[in-house]
Design a protein around this motif. Sequence first.
Motif, mmCIF file in Angstrom:
data_model
loop_
_atom_site.group_PDB
_atom_site.id
_atom_site.type_symbol
_atom_site.label_atom_id
_atom_site.label_comp_id
_atom_site.label_asym_id
_atom_site.label_seq_id
_atom_site.Cartn_x
_atom_site.Cartn_y
_atom_site.Cartn_z
ATOM 1 N N PHE A 26 0.808 -1.214 0.006
ATOM 2 C CA PHE A 26 0.002 0.013 0.031
ATOM 3 C C PHE A 26 0.736 1.240 0.090
ATOM 4 N N VAL A 27 2.041 0.916 0.124
ATOM 5 C CA VAL A 27 2.934 2.241 -0.005
ATOM 6 C C VAL A 27 2.786 2.907 -1.268
ATOM 7 N N LEU A 28 2.839 1.793 -2.487
ATOM 8 C CA LEU A 28 2.643 2.363 -3.720
ATOM 9 C C LEU A 28 1.287 3.441 -3.906
ATOM 10 N N ALA A 29 0.265 3.079 -3.135
ATOM 11 C CA ALA A 29 -0.782 4.092 -3.422
ATOM 12 C C ALA A 29 -0.575 5.378 -2.327
ATOM 13 N N LEU A 30 -0.056 5.002 -1.211
ATOM 14 C CA LEU A 30 -0.247 6.134 -0.170
ATOM 15 C C LEU A 30 1.090 6.841 0.037
ATOM 16 N N ALA A 31 2.126 6.489 -0.878
ATOM 17 C CA ALA A 31 3.274 7.260 -0.901
ATOM 18 C C ALA A 31 4.011 7.530 0.194
ATOM 19 N N TYR A 83 -3.652 -9.155 -8.237
ATOM 20 C CA TYR A 83 -4.400 -7.899 -8.566
ATOM 21 C C TYR A 83 -4.026 -6.521 -7.937
ATOM 22 N N VAL A 84 -3.623 -6.659 -6.739
ATOM 23 C CA VAL A 84 -3.614 -5.735 -5.894
ATOM 24 C C VAL A 84 -2.615 -4.274 -6.337
ATOM 25 N N ASP A 85 -1.577 -4.703 -6.963
ATOM 26 C CA ASP A 85 -0.786 -3.400 -7.705
ATOM 27 C C ASP A 85 -1.451 -2.970 -8.925
ATOM 28 N N PRO A 86 -2.268 -3.453 -9.684
ATOM 29 C CA PRO A 86 -2.835 -2.438 -10.665
ATOM 30 C C PRO A 86 -3.960 -1.634 -10.118
ATOM 31 N N GLY A 92 -3.855 5.339 -6.621
ATOM 32 C CA GLY A 92 -2.728 6.290 -6.511
ATOM 33 C C GLY A 92 -3.231 7.771 -7.484
ATOM 34 N N GLY A 93 -3.924 7.748 -8.476
ATOM 35 C CA GLY A 93 -4.479 8.941 -9.295
ATOM 36 C C GLY A 93 -5.408 9.725 -8.442
ATOM 37 N N PHE A 94 -5.956 9.306 -7.287
ATOM 38 C CA PHE A 94 -7.108 10.006 -6.852
ATOM 39 C C PHE A 94 -6.464 10.864 -5.873
ATOM 40 N N ALA A 95 -7.385 11.936 -5.395
ATOM 41 C CA ALA A 95 -7.035 12.795 -4.162
ATOM 42 C C ALA A 95 -6.795 11.616 -2.821
ATOM 43 N N VAL A 97 -7.578 11.960 0.285
ATOM 44 C CA VAL A 97 -8.753 11.631 0.969
ATOM 45 C C VAL A 97 -9.375 10.042 0.535
ATOM 46 N N TRP A 98 -9.393 10.308 -0.710
ATOM 47 C CA TRP A 98 -9.930 9.244 -1.507
ATOM 48 C C TRP A 98 -9.030 7.858 -1.480
ATOM 49 N N ARG A 99 -7.693 8.210 -1.814
ATOM 50 C CA ARG A 99 -7.005 7.173 -1.539
ATOM 51 C C ARG A 99 -6.953 6.403 -0.364
ATOM 52 N N LEU A 100 -7.042 7.064 0.858
ATOM 53 C CA LEU A 100 -7.023 6.564 2.267
ATOM 54 C C LEU A 100 -8.390 5.747 2.298
ATOM 55 N N THR A 101 -9.447 6.340 1.952
ATOM 56 C CA THR A 101 -10.720 5.766 1.935
ATOM 57 C C THR A 101 -10.830 4.420 1.091
#
Length: 192
Positions: A26-31, A83-86, A92-95, A97-101
């Motif tokens: 999840f570091v991938l999406a949450l940076a 499939y979690v990576d894709p 990762g492209g969302f704002a 707050v949406w990424r967290l949710t």
Amino acid sequence: KVGTIVYFACLGFGYIMTEVGLISKFVLALANPTISASVLLSGILVFSGLGSMVSERFLDNARRILPRMLIAITALLLVGSLYVDPILNWIGGFAYVWRLTLCILLVAPAAFLMGFPMPIAMTSLGRLGKQSMFLWAWGINGCASVIGAALVPVLATAFGISSVLQASAVAYLLAIPCFLILTKNGIQNNES
């Protein structure tokens, strides 16, 4: 005793390896590793806690229902490993707050189901008159959690992060025959 020991070891390995493996993913999406750990641990603990709370409704049919839940956990972890990576790239492209949710919602189904096996098995041990196994169950589960956390970097380095989720899936799958043996032997002992 062997069924109890292996069952609770499988739960310990599966749960902690899922947590640690997903934190890395999840570091991938949450940076941010710290936020990833916070979001993942909170999400998994809250939803598995809800699963534990709801598990009380399934105690009377535990021998029939729990293997199905363990199969569902296994399936979710295997699908997640593929499939979690894709999905996280897309999130990762969302704002932020949406990424967290979305990350919390992504772990919710598996985490909810992961809350069932421990309380159902502990209650089954109690109903079968095997309260003496409670200490073994907790101890083995805790020990497997520590060993599982240490195995994550080894597996991830050797085979990739997805292999950690696959190993977690195998642990939950191995728990099925152990639970059936544990409850079958207990029922036969109580009837004699």
